[in-house]
Design a protein around this motif. Structure first.
Motif, PDB file in Angstrom:
ATOM      1  N   ASP A 107      -9.278  -8.465  16.125  1.00  0.00           N
ATOM      2  CA  ASP A 107      -9.218  -8.704  14.691  1.00  0.00           C
ATOM      3  C   ASP A 107      -8.565  -7.528  13.443  1.00  0.00           C
ATOM      4  OD1 ASP A 107     -10.813 -10.955  15.254  1.00  0.00           O
ATOM      5  OD2 ASP A 107     -12.498  -9.846  15.410  1.00  0.00           O
ATOM      6  N   GLY A 108      -7.256  -6.553  14.482  1.00  0.00           N
ATOM      7  CA  GLY A 108      -7.025  -5.915  13.411  1.00  0.00           C
ATOM      8  C   GLY A 108      -7.912  -4.288  13.329  1.00  0.00           C
ATOM      9  N   LEU A 109      -8.356  -4.848  14.209  1.00  0.00           N
ATOM     10  CA  LEU A 109      -9.771  -3.051  14.271  1.00  0.00           C
ATOM     11  C   LEU A 109      -9.281  -2.560  15.190  1.00  0.00           C
ATOM     12  CD1 LEU A 109     -12.833  -4.502  12.924  1.00  0.00           C
ATOM     13  CD2 LEU A 109     -11.236  -3.715  11.339  1.00  0.00           C
ATOM     14  N   PRO A 110      -9.496  -0.662  15.075  1.00  0.00           N
ATOM     15  CA  PRO A 110      -8.705  -0.289  17.035  1.00  0.00           C
ATOM     16  C   PRO A 110     -10.319  -0.552  17.577  1.00  0.00           C
ATOM     17  CG  PRO A 110     -10.070   0.897  15.005  1.00  0.00           C
ATOM     18  CD  PRO A 110     -10.347  -0.688  14.355  1.00  0.00           C
ATOM     19  N   ARG A 111      -9.831  -0.284  18.719  1.00  0.00           N
ATOM     20  CA  ARG A 111     -11.049  -0.893  20.192  1.00  0.00           C
ATOM     21  C   ARG A 111     -11.960   0.463  20.059  1.00  0.00           C
ATOM     22  NH1 ARG A 111      -9.441  -2.239  26.537  1.00  0.00           N
ATOM     23  NH2 ARG A 111     -12.203  -2.702  26.837  1.00  0.00           N
ATOM     24  N   ALA A 112     -12.632   0.301  20.109  1.00  0.00           N
ATOM     25  CA  ALA A 112     -14.153   1.019  19.980  1.00  0.00           C
ATOM     26  C   ALA A 112     -14.193   1.797  21.946  1.00  0.00           C
ATOM     27  CB  ALA A 112     -15.339   0.540  20.274  1.00  0.00           C
ATOM     28  N   GLU A 113     -14.180   3.304  21.526  1.00  0.00           N
ATOM     29  CA  GLU A 113     -14.234   3.931  23.012  1.00  0.00           C
ATOM     30  C   GLU A 113     -15.142   4.238  23.479  1.00  0.00           C
ATOM     31  OE1 GLU A 113     -11.232   7.262  22.396  1.00  0.00           O
ATOM     32  OE2 GLU A 113     -10.085   6.238  21.780  1.00  0.00           O
ATOM     33  N   LEU A 114     -15.584   4.505  24.574  1.00  0.00           N
ATOM     34  CA  LEU A 114     -17.228   4.751  25.325  1.00  0.00           C
ATOM     35  C   LEU A 114     -17.231   6.438  24.692  1.00  0.00           C
ATOM     36  CD1 LEU A 114     -19.604   4.543  26.717  1.00  0.00           C
ATOM     37  CD2 LEU A 114     -18.646   5.180  29.000  1.00  0.00           C
ATOM     38  N   LEU A 115     -18.265   6.531  24.262  1.00  0.00           N
ATOM     39  CA  LEU A 115     -19.008   7.709  24.120  1.00  0.00           C
ATOM     40  C   LEU A 115     -20.425   8.365  25.034  1.00  0.00           C
ATOM     41  CD1 LEU A 115     -18.713   7.955  20.022  1.00  0.00           C
ATOM     42  CD2 LEU A 115     -16.885   9.073  21.685  1.00  0.00           C
ATOM     43  N   THR A 116     -20.552   8.784  25.813  1.00  0.00           N
ATOM     44  CA  THR A 116     -21.235   8.682  26.752  1.00  0.00           C
ATOM     45  C   THR A 116     -22.492   9.891  26.113  1.00  0.00           C
ATOM     46  OG1 THR A 116     -20.350  11.086  27.544  1.00  0.00           O
ATOM     47  CG2 THR A 116     -19.672   9.158  29.065  1.00  0.00           C
ATOM     48  N   LEU A 117     -23.445   9.958  27.267  1.00  0.00           N
ATOM     49  CA  LEU A 117     -24.853  10.371  26.319  1.00  0.00           C
ATOM     50  C   LEU A 117     -24.333  11.151  26.250  1.00  0.00           C
ATOM     51  CD1 LEU A 117     -27.849   8.885  28.717  1.00  0.00           C
ATOM     52  CD2 LEU A 117     -26.873   8.054  26.457  1.00  0.00           C
ATOM     53  N   ASN A 118     -23.167  12.955  27.016  1.00  0.00           N
ATOM     54  CA  ASN A 118     -23.597  13.967  26.406  1.00  0.00           C
ATOM     55  C   ASN A 118     -22.996  14.427  25.629  1.00  0.00           C
ATOM     56  OD1 ASN A 118     -24.356  16.209  27.833  1.00  0.00           O
ATOM     57  ND2 ASN A 118     -22.708  16.309  28.740  1.00  0.00           N
ATOM     58  N   THR A 119     -22.016  13.166  25.220  1.00  0.00           N
ATOM     59  CA  THR A 119     -20.861  13.505  24.218  1.00  0.00           C
ATOM     60  C   THR A 119     -21.664  14.389  23.110  1.00  0.00           C
ATOM     61  OG1 THR A 119     -19.444  12.114  24.884  1.00  0.00           O
ATOM     62  CG2 THR A 119     -19.210  12.237  22.908  1.00  0.00           C
ATOM     63  N   THR A 120     -20.525  14.899  22.990  1.00  0.00           N
ATOM     64  CA  THR A 120     -20.442  16.193  21.561  1.00  0.00           C
ATOM     65  C   THR A 120     -20.005  15.635  20.484  1.00  0.00           C
ATOM     66  OG1 THR A 120     -20.780  18.114  22.696  1.00  0.00           O
ATOM     67  CG2 THR A 120     -21.018  17.766  20.654  1.00  0.00           C
ATOM     68  N   LEU A 121     -21.016  14.866  19.188  1.00  0.00           N
ATOM     69  CA  LEU A 121     -20.508  15.393  17.969  1.00  0.00           C
ATOM     70  C   LEU A 121     -20.333  16.117  16.871  1.00  0.00           C
ATOM     71  CD1 LEU A 121     -21.874  11.198  17.641  1.00  0.00           C
ATOM     72  CD2 LEU A 121     -19.605  11.552  18.456  1.00  0.00           C
ATOM     73  N   TRP A 122     -19.530  15.527  16.358  1.00  0.00           N
ATOM     74  CA  TRP A 122     -19.433  17.094  15.469  1.00  0.00           C
ATOM     75  C   TRP A 122     -18.881  16.729  13.595  1.00  0.00           C
ATOM     76  CZ3 TRP A 122     -13.980  20.581  14.559  1.00  0.00           C
ATOM     77  CH2 TRP A 122     -14.398  21.527  13.532  1.00  0.00           C
ATOM     78  N   SER A 123     -19.882  16.486  12.598  1.00  0.00           N
ATOM     79  CA  SER A 123     -19.553  15.601  11.240  1.00  0.00           C
ATOM     80  C   SER A 123     -19.521  17.173  10.885  1.00  0.00           C
ATOM     81  CB  SER A 123     -21.027  15.411  10.835  1.00  0.00           C
ATOM     82  OG  SER A 123     -20.937  15.554   9.446  1.00  0.00           O
TER      83      SER A 123
END
Length: 573
Positions: free
Chosen positions: A487-503
């Motif tokens: 659908d013209g959208l990038p593929r969602a990637e797996l973010l594991t439970l322990n992945t650190t996100l940064w805003s």
């Protein structure tokens, strides 16, 4: 830590002698140490002993308010009455429970006595509801079939018992179980002392549990408190939840200092609402929104029923509720459940369901104040440096709540935080919440790899006649992914439970601004541990290592740099 002993007699811990009805017992089982007030403690030989009147030798420097909280007591050798205190929007409540086993008077009820003292404004109604922290006794999904809680409402000289509706006034209970001991007015404060049986067989009334049965733990009863705008029982003008944590009288309990608290518009302000680094940078930067001593305005001043006006401006619509009409349009696709079919060779083929459950994932860059201040830039700085930055780092697991999806809106499913059942999540939608007037950008990174997951800059309208592209308006587009990459959208990637996100949130600070927000409102799917293909892992391209504190600070300090975008957004949204 100090130790304190609560006296047995109700008269020794009444709160009505406080000069203001907002200056009494704070939420939970606490005491205010104030040398000028009647209810008082003094430290002596490592113990804080109860002192019903302030000693004459207390220095003026001790007249500040210091708050001390009780820890839960250990099991008592000699049982006694139990008492608790709480504070709400301009209301103080003291409840003493005396089980039947401690009653010497044969005329008292067999199931014990509850003594309830309420201290509130003399000119308005006020009340307390027992057994819940909301206007519903028990939710089923988003419905409240059981209605609201049992409540005691003080209407001037009249006191009544009600069974509330879910966000409604409910009905007055015909059987009056209360004995009014005191109903006095002193200045602008009304003090009411009531007695009633602890237990009742009528479901409309609340039955107080026996605190002795809860030992060695402390009995904890959730409550709601509210005050009105007049003596007429109508929609409240201040409310809030609290808890009554009961402690034994005449027994030592450990206390510790908890700092200052305060009220805004009769509602309690959380002086510990800003998270520590790296969850938030607000506390570290001493943002004014973190403390009531420095709070200058924002969401806490804008509650329902309150009007913000100039000092000399009169209310333009007194006693009149403004009504709004909203229209929603929903687009949907019919859901097709998974199916299986058998072939001639006895094999079975499975067609997956047409849709998966999208869960809500939420985080605040301003964790967890819900708002923050943008301080004004220095007049000596050039305009291109008028950029204010806040950041937050957290784990994917922190956004998950291990409870059934239909128990509450925050629930992400049973086992969602368990790594043996859940591999992680895939983001499908990420919407940055950014106030357009000052918003420059918001970015969401995988901090373990340095990959930019979602980057957003506001889109400025350019055409005065084109819908959704109007001049002087801004659009804040979300980031979108597809599970399959179609659908013209990038593929969602797996973010594991322990992945650190940064805003990272950047705002223009040419002028100061209060009530700013920087949250991520996201939707995605859970990936079960058994759904991973052999050898599958989170293979994100990017920097390839976690940024340390020095790198973070250097990167955050740079307001001018290219803005990358890894998920598609459309101009004109």
């Amino acid at each position: 830590a100090l130790h304190a002993v609560i006296p047995e007699a109700l008269d020794d811990f009444t709160t009505h002698s406080f000069p203001k009805h907002n200056d009494a017992w704070p939420t939970g089982c606490s005491i205010l140490v104030n040398a000028q007030d009647r209810a008082n403690t003094i430290a002596a030989h490592g113990r804080a002993m109860w002192n019903p009147s302030p000693p004459s030798h207390v220095a003026a420097s001790n007249h500040q308010i210091i708050q001390q909280h009780y820890h839960r007591p250990r099991k008592m050798a000699n049982p006694s009455s139990h008492v608790s205190f709480a504070r709400g929007p301009g209301i103080n409540v003291t409840v003493k429970l005396t089980p039947s086993s401690l009653l010497a008077d044969i005329d008292e009820p067999d199931d014990g006595v509850a003594t309830i003292e309420l201290v509130g404004p003399a000119d308005f109604w006020f009340g307390i509801g027992f057994g819940t922290n909301s206007m519903c006794t028990s939710f089923e999904a988003d419905e409240c079939p059981g209605g609201g809680p049992y409540a005691i409402i003080v209407l001037g000289d009249h006191v009544e018992e009600r069974r509330l509706d879910f966000h409604g006034p409910g009905r007055v209970l015909a059987t009056d179980s209360l004995e009014t001991v005191v109903n006095n007015v002193e200045g602008d404060t009304r003090t009411v002392v009531l007695k009633r049986r602890m237990a009742t067989e009528t479901k409309d009334f609340y039955s107080f549990p026996d605190p002795l049965a809860a030992l060695p733990a402390a009995l904890d009863i959730p409550i709601i408190l509210a005050r009105g705008c007049s003596h007429e029982f109508a929609q409240h003008c201040g409310h809030g939840p609290s808890n009554l944590v009961f402690l034994p009288t005449k027994a030592p309990a450990t206390v510790c200092r908890a700092g200052l608290r305060g009220l805004i518009g009769g509602n309690e302000f959380d002086n510990h609402r800003c998270g520590a680094f790296p969850l938030s940078t607000l506390e570290e930067h001493k943002n004014p929104t973190c403390r009531i001593q420095t709070y200058s305005g924002g969401l806490s001043c804008c509650r329902d029923g309150q009007s913000l006006l100039d000092k000399e401006q009169e209310q333009p619509w007194p006693n009149h509720k403004l009504k709004y009409r909203l229209k929603f349009r929903f687009y949907f696709q019919e859901y097709k459940p998974a199916t299986s079919s058998s072939a001639m060779d006895s094999s079975t083929s499975v067609s997956p369901a047409s849709h998966k459950q999208l869960l809500r994932f939420y985080h605040q860059t301003e964790a967890w104040a819900g708002e923050y201040d943008i301080p004004m830039a220095s007049k000596n700085d050039p305009p291109e440096q008028h950029v204010h930055v806040i950041t937050s780092r957290w784990k994917v697991q922190d956004m998950l709540f291990d409870c059934d999806l239909y128990d509450a809106t925050i629930c992400t499913g049973t086992g969602s935080r368990n790594s043996s059942q859940t591999a992680g999540i895939k983001l499908i939608y990420a919407g940055p919440h950014c106030h357009a007037g000052t918003c420059l950008s918001m970015e969401l990174y995988n901090a373990d790899t340095g990959q930019l997951l979602c980057g957003m800059q506001p889109i400025y309208g350019k055409n005065s006649s084109e819908t959704y592209n109007e001049e002087h308006f801004l659009a804040i587009p979300p980031c979108l992914w597809s599970e399959t990459g179609q659908d013209g959208l990038p593929r969602a990637e797996l973010l594991t439970l322990n992945t650190t996100l940064w805003s990272i949130k950047r705002s223009n600070n040419t002028f100061p601004h209060t009530g700013e927000m920087a949250s991520w409102q996201m939707r995605g799917i859970l990936v079960a541990a058994g759904d991973l293909e052999a050898g599958q892992k989170n293979t994100n391209d990017g920097i390839g290592h976690s940024l340390d504190r020095a790198e973070v600070e250097e990167y955050e300090a740079s307001p001018i740099r290219p803005l990358l975008r890894s998920a598609i957004t459309r101009d004109g949204w």
